[in-house]
Design an enzyme around this catalytic site. Structure first.
Site, mmCIF file in Angstrom:
data_model
loop_
_atom_site.group_PDB
_atom_site.id
_atom_site.type_symbol
_atom_site.label_atom_id
_atom_site.label_comp_id
_atom_site.label_asym_id
_atom_site.label_seq_id
_atom_site.Cartn_x
_atom_site.Cartn_y
_atom_site.Cartn_z
ATOM 1 C CB ILE A 173 -0.970 -0.012 1.204
ATOM 2 C CG1 ILE A 173 -1.785 -1.312 1.209
ATOM 3 C CG2 ILE A 173 -1.905 1.193 1.160
ATOM 4 C CD1 ILE A 173 -2.566 -1.579 2.495
ATOM 5 C CG ASN A 192 12.545 -3.138 8.283
ATOM 6 O OD1 ASN A 192 11.675 -3.338 7.432
ATOM 7 N ND2 ASN A 192 12.504 -3.678 9.490
ATOM 8 C CG ASN A 246 6.377 -8.376 3.688
ATOM 9 O OD1 ASN A 246 6.796 -9.436 3.221
ATOM 10 N ND2 ASN A 246 5.098 -8.047 3.647
ATOM 11 C CG PHE A 301 1.780 2.738 4.711
ATOM 12 C CD1 PHE A 301 0.448 2.440 4.474
ATOM 13 C CD2 PHE A 301 2.325 3.857 4.094
ATOM 14 C CE1 PHE A 301 -0.327 3.234 3.641
ATOM 15 C CE2 PHE A 301 1.562 4.654 3.260
ATOM 16 C CZ PHE A 301 0.237 4.347 3.039
ATOM 17 C CB SER A 335 -7.171 -3.482 9.896
ATOM 18 O OG SER A 335 -7.892 -4.607 9.478
ATOM 19 C CE1 TYR A 348 -1.635 -6.320 10.883
ATOM 20 C CE2 TYR A 348 -3.886 -7.107 10.631
ATOM 21 C CZ TYR A 348 -2.887 -6.225 10.287
ATOM 22 O OH TYR A 348 -3.126 -5.230 9.380
ATOM 23 C CE LYS A 404 -2.303 -2.613 11.449
ATOM 24 N NZ LYS A 404 -1.271 -1.646 11.110
ATOM 25 C CG ASN A 446 -10.698 -7.689 2.733
ATOM 26 O OD1 ASN A 446 -11.353 -7.176 3.637
ATOM 27 N ND2 ASN A 446 -10.280 -8.932 2.797
ATOM 28 C CG LEU A 452 -10.141 -14.508 -2.558
ATOM 29 C CD1 LEU A 452 -10.243 -16.029 -2.511
ATOM 30 C CD2 LEU A 452 -11.529 -13.881 -2.424
ATOM 31 N N GLY A 496 -10.983 -18.291 12.653
ATOM 32 C CA GLY A 496 -10.815 -16.854 12.883
ATOM 33 C C GLY A 496 -11.496 -15.974 11.857
#
Ligand code: NAD
Ligand code: UFG
Length: 340
Positions: free
Chosen positions: A13, A33, A36, A82, A126, A151, A155, A181, A202, A299
């Site tokens: 994002i 860093n 990811n 982010f 989120s 996680y 948030k 999403n 997905l 979950g």
């Protein structure tokens, strides 16, 4: 034009947002860093925008290094934050890693902001904070529910930290954005989502299956209380999402108050089922996606979609890209990275 420090600006994002910021002539300093993301995304951003933003390879939890960055690039007008870890499953198996990175990271950013008198922050939250809402579409006033994963809890905690810091010091203005999403890729197919290993989400799973990287998609559950039995989400195009950050930044920079926060849902306002996603993808690309029905994923909630009235009204922001175009962008990106 604002000078904006973007943490996690080489991520999925973040990179799309940097492109939109540069398109509006904002000056950008990316801090990442690369835990990811890939360094080459910087040159992809340059390819799209013909501008190369400043880049600092820094772990935001290293407050001294972050401080030096704020000093070197000051005065900074705003931070778009982010940088965080986001894999729900990994957060269950390695919770402390998530609390450390996501919570300490925010603390470090807020500490530097206060030290260098940077008052504006846009924070990535989120829709996971709503859990399974009792009323749909879900508004920003819906109660926060106990997080289903570490996680999700990071948030919730981060939102609370921002609000408490505002209350304590009266010198921070925040916009908290609750994403639904995010999917798709830039129309140039220069940047997009780069999941490591087997995708959890997905759309990357659909595109990898269509590309032959995965044998078949598992549809997690067809016995939900929804029209076709599969779970429903609100899939928002990453470029539309990125544009909302520019609107949020503009709002922050224009306002005269010195402290406070606003919350916005960022979705399309439309719920789409897993099976609808698969069939729409097949229709617009002409490529079939083999799938089986599997049991529900632990979950997962049944259904959620956003009430976006507040973002429409207060940010003058609308998500107007069609699902067909979004899925085509995801497919073009997948083909590009697979050399298909
Ligand atoms: P991403 O993993 O693609 O991007 C995050 C970036 O932050 C990566 O480039 C990573 O290298 C960097 N990063 C992580 N920890 C860091 C640290 N300590 N120091 C410096 N850089 C660090 O994730 P994304 O999908 O772009 O998500 C961005 C934000 O939006 C995250 O906060 C995420 O939790 C949130 N969010 C994402 C989704 C989603 O589905 N993608 C949904 C809701 C919220
Ligand atoms: N799904 C499948 N098969 C798959 C992957 C997903 O059927 O292989 C289903 C899921 O069960 C769910 C829907 O597709 O019903 C969407 O799943 P995603 O994993 O793409 O998205 P989630 O809604 O589970 O969660 C995502 C992010 C979270 C974030 C949340 C809200 O992964 O980090 O959106 O923003 F919190």
């Amino acid at each position: 034009m604002a000078k904006v420090l973007v943490t996690g600006g080489l991520g999925y994002i973040g990179s799309h947002t940097v492109v939109e910021l540069l398109a509006q002539n904002h000056e950008v300093i990316i801090v990442d860093n690369l835990s990811n993301s890939e360094y080459c995304i910087l040159s992809k951003i340059s390819e799209i925008t013909h501008t190369t933003p400043a880049f600092e390879q820094i772990d935001i939890c290293d407050t001294d290094a972050l401080r030096a960055c704020f000093k070197a690039h000051g005065p900074i007008h705003a931070v778009i934050h982010f940088a965080a870890y986001k894999a729900v499953g990994e957060s269950v198996s390695n919770s402390l890693l998530y609390y450390k990175n996501n919570v300490l990271g925010l603390l470090s950013v807020l500490e530097c902001m206060r030290e260098f008198s940077v008052c504006n922050i846009v924070f990535s939250s989120s829709c996971t904070v709503y859990g399974q809402p009792t009323q749909l579409p879900v508004t920003e006033q819906a109660p926060i529910q106990k997080a289903l994963s570490p996680y999700g809890n990071t948030k919730q905690i981060c939102e609370e930290i921002i609000c408490d810091a505002i209350h304590s010091y009266n010198d921070i203005c925040a916009v908290i954005l609750r994403y639904f999403n995010p999917i798709g890729a830039h129309p140039s197919a220069c940047i997009g989502e780069l999941p490591k290993g087997v995708p959890n989400n997905l759309v990357p799973f659909i595109t990898q299956t269509a590309a032959g990287v995965r044998k078949q998609l598992q549809v997690f559950g067809n016995d939900y209380n929804t029209p076709d039995g599969s779970a429903i989400r609100d899939y928002i195009y990453v470029v539309d999402l990125a544009k909302a950050h520019v609107k949020a930044l503009d709002k922050l920079c224009a306002q005269t108050t010195h402290s406070g926060y606003e919350l916005f849902n960022l979705g399309t306002g439309t719920g789409i089922s897993v099976l609808e996603m698969v069939h729409t993808f097949e229709r617009v690309t002409g490529v079939s996606v083999p799938y089986t029905i599997a049991s529900r994923r632990e979950g997962d909630i049944e259904q959620v979609w956003a009430d976006t009235t507040r973002a429409n009204r207060e940010l003058d922001w609308f998500a107007n890209t069609s699902l067909e175009d979004i899925l085509l962008s995801a497919w073009n990106w997948e083909k590009k990275i697979r050399n298909l």
